[in-house]
Design a protein around this motif. Structure first.
Motif, short mmCIF file in Angstrom:
data_model
loop_
_atom_site.label_atom_id
_atom_site.label_comp_id
_atom_site.label_asym_id
_atom_site.label_seq_id
_atom_site.Cartn_x
_atom_site.Cartn_y
_atom_site.Cartn_z
N ALA A 49 81.67 121.67 -61.12
CA ALA A 49 81.83 123.16 -60.62
C ALA A 49 81.48 123.20 -59.15
O ALA A 49 80.18 122.75 -58.83
N VAL A 50 82.27 123.68 -58.31
CA VAL A 50 81.89 124.25 -57.01
C VAL A 50 81.78 125.52 -57.14
O VAL A 50 82.80 126.33 -57.17
N VAL A 51 80.54 126.36 -56.79
CA VAL A 51 80.53 127.76 -56.94
C VAL A 51 80.07 128.34 -55.82
O VAL A 51 78.85 128.13 -54.94
N ASP A 52 80.45 129.60 -55.53
CA ASP A 52 80.22 130.11 -54.07
C ASP A 52 79.10 131.30 -54.77
O ASP A 52 79.32 131.92 -55.88
N VAL A 53 78.35 131.57 -53.80
CA VAL A 53 77.16 132.46 -54.14
C VAL A 53 77.44 134.04 -54.31
O VAL A 53 77.47 134.59 -55.24
N MET A 54 78.14 134.29 -53.08
CA MET A 54 78.65 135.90 -53.30
C MET A 54 79.97 136.12 -53.52
O MET A 54 81.12 135.76 -52.69
N MET A 55 80.10 136.61 -54.78
CA MET A 55 81.35 136.77 -55.36
C MET A 55 81.25 138.18 -56.24
O MET A 55 80.24 138.49 -56.59
N PRO A 56 82.32 138.96 -56.41
CA PRO A 56 82.33 140.16 -57.27
C PRO A 56 82.23 139.76 -58.61
O PRO A 56 82.35 138.81 -59.10
N PHE A 57 81.58 140.96 -59.39
CA PHE A 57 81.57 141.03 -60.73
C PHE A 57 80.54 140.11 -61.30
O PHE A 57 79.62 140.44 -62.23
N MET A 58 80.52 138.86 -60.76
CA MET A 58 79.42 138.05 -61.19
C MET A 58 79.06 136.90 -60.13
O MET A 58 80.03 136.02 -59.67
N ASP A 59 77.97 137.01 -59.75
CA ASP A 59 77.68 136.16 -58.41
C ASP A 59 77.60 134.59 -58.98
O ASP A 59 77.19 134.56 -59.98
N GLY A 60 77.26 133.63 -57.73
CA GLY A 60 77.06 132.41 -58.18
C GLY A 60 75.78 131.99 -58.71
O GLY A 60 75.91 131.18 -59.65
N TYR A 61 74.89 132.69 -58.63
CA TYR A 61 73.54 132.41 -59.29
C TYR A 61 73.80 132.71 -60.71
O TYR A 61 73.14 132.08 -61.78
N VAL A 62 74.32 133.84 -61.05
CA VAL A 62 74.74 134.06 -62.74
C VAL A 62 75.49 133.14 -63.11
O VAL A 62 75.18 132.80 -64.30
N LEU A 63 76.39 132.90 -62.40
CA LEU A 63 77.65 131.80 -63.15
C LEU A 63 76.87 130.44 -63.44
O LEU A 63 76.99 130.07 -64.46
N THR A 64 75.88 130.23 -62.35
CA THR A 64 75.28 128.93 -62.58
C THR A 64 74.42 128.80 -63.76
O THR A 64 74.50 128.08 -64.68
N LYS A 65 73.75 130.16 -64.12
CA LYS A 65 72.75 130.22 -65.32
C LYS A 65 73.77 129.99 -66.52
O LYS A 65 73.47 129.47 -67.58
N GLU A 66 74.90 130.84 -66.53
CA GLU A 66 75.86 130.64 -67.75
C GLU A 66 76.59 129.28 -67.94
O GLU A 66 76.54 128.89 -69.14
N ILE A 67 76.58 128.70 -66.84
CA ILE A 67 77.33 127.45 -67.02
C ILE A 67 76.33 126.31 -67.66
O ILE A 67 76.31 125.33 -68.42
N ARG A 68 74.98 126.83 -67.24
CA ARG A 68 73.78 125.61 -67.72
C ARG A 68 73.51 126.02 -69.12
O ARG A 68 73.01 125.08 -69.91
N LYS A 69 73.95 127.31 -69.58
CA LYS A 69 73.41 127.61 -71.11
C LYS A 69 74.52 126.84 -71.95
O LYS A 69 74.51 126.50 -73.00
N GLN A 70 75.94 126.81 -71.41
CA GLN A 70 76.96 126.33 -72.23
C GLN A 70 77.64 124.77 -72.00
O GLN A 70 78.30 124.48 -72.90
N TYR A 71 77.29 124.28 -70.83
CA TYR A 71 78.01 123.26 -70.32
C TYR A 71 77.16 122.10 -69.56
O TYR A 71 76.15 122.60 -68.95
#
Length: 226
Positions: A49-71
């Motif tokens: 996954a290539v993830v931008d930090v500044m995104m609406p609804f869920m930023d890249g930091y939160v998304l990265t944490k979620e990816i780490r939990k599940q994948y």
């Protein structure tokens, strides 16, 4: 074919990376924010996954944490910021690498290839067994007899890497690259601290393996002969 998820709210970045990475032979899936990215991951198998930090609804930091939990896939964070505090947040979230905008697509390609090589080693054998010890890459559990251990992520990855490559001596620098990534800001003492913790956890629990120090070189996992 390797599938890459690109999550960025900038349509131009999405188009640019999709075109470039497709030309490099990758399949690219797009998401415009973190929530959409998680939906894509639920429906499709992605290798990175290539993830931008500044995104609406869920930023890249939160998304990265979620990816780490599940994948179990590598993550590269993209950001317009170049402050050490932002990098620290990224690595705390669990990213494998960090790329500051603007960047050359070719540099992203180099980093993708390096991460795919790093993540390739556990793919063929998710469960390792040495004596009465089982280490499961799918559940991130270590089981010794009837005892189950849940380790912090980096301790688990370090133990898994050493068990996957028993009797091989690895330098601290090599272990940093394999487990923490090329952009890691700490020093080699981090490896020593994690090795010490692993020894404290398992030295009195099992004789199946020992992590030995090879003076002047690094560390090796030795398997107990039966």
């Amino acid at each position: 074919m390797v599938t890459i998820l690109v999550a960025d709210d900038d349509i131009n970045i999405l188009k640019l990376l999709t075109i470039y990475l497709t030309e490099q032979g990758y399949k690219v899936l797009q998401a415009k924010d973190g929530s959409e990215a998680l939906e894509v991951l639920k429906k499709s198998t992605c290798d990175l996954a290539v993830v931008d930090v500044m995104m609406p609804f869920m930023d890249g930091y939160v998304l990265t944490k979620e990816i780490r939990k599940q994948y179990d896939i590598p993550v590269i964070l993209l950001t317009a910021k170049n402050q050490i505090e932002d990098k620290e947040l990224g690595f705390q979230a669990g990213t494998d690498d960090y790329l500051v905008k603007p960047f050359e697509p070719k540099e992203l390609s180099f980093r993708i290839k390096a991460l795919l090589r790093r993540y390739d080693y556990p793919a063929a054998e998710p469960i390792l067994r040495i004596g009465n010890t089982t280490i499961n890459k799918m559940s991130y559990e270590v089981q010794i007899g009837n005892q189950t251990f849940l380790l912090p992520l980096k301790e688990f990855e370090l133990l898994y890497f050493l068990m996957y490559n028993p009797k091989q001596v690895f330098s601290r620098e090599h272990l940093i690259e394999q487990i923490w990534g090329l952009e890691f800001q700490g020093d080699e003492r981090t490896v020593d601290v994690h090795i010490k913790r692993l020894r404290e956890r398992f030295s009195k629990v099992t004789d199946d393996f020992q992590i030995k120090t090879v003076r002047g070189v690094g560390y090796s996992l030795e398997v107990q002969r039966t």
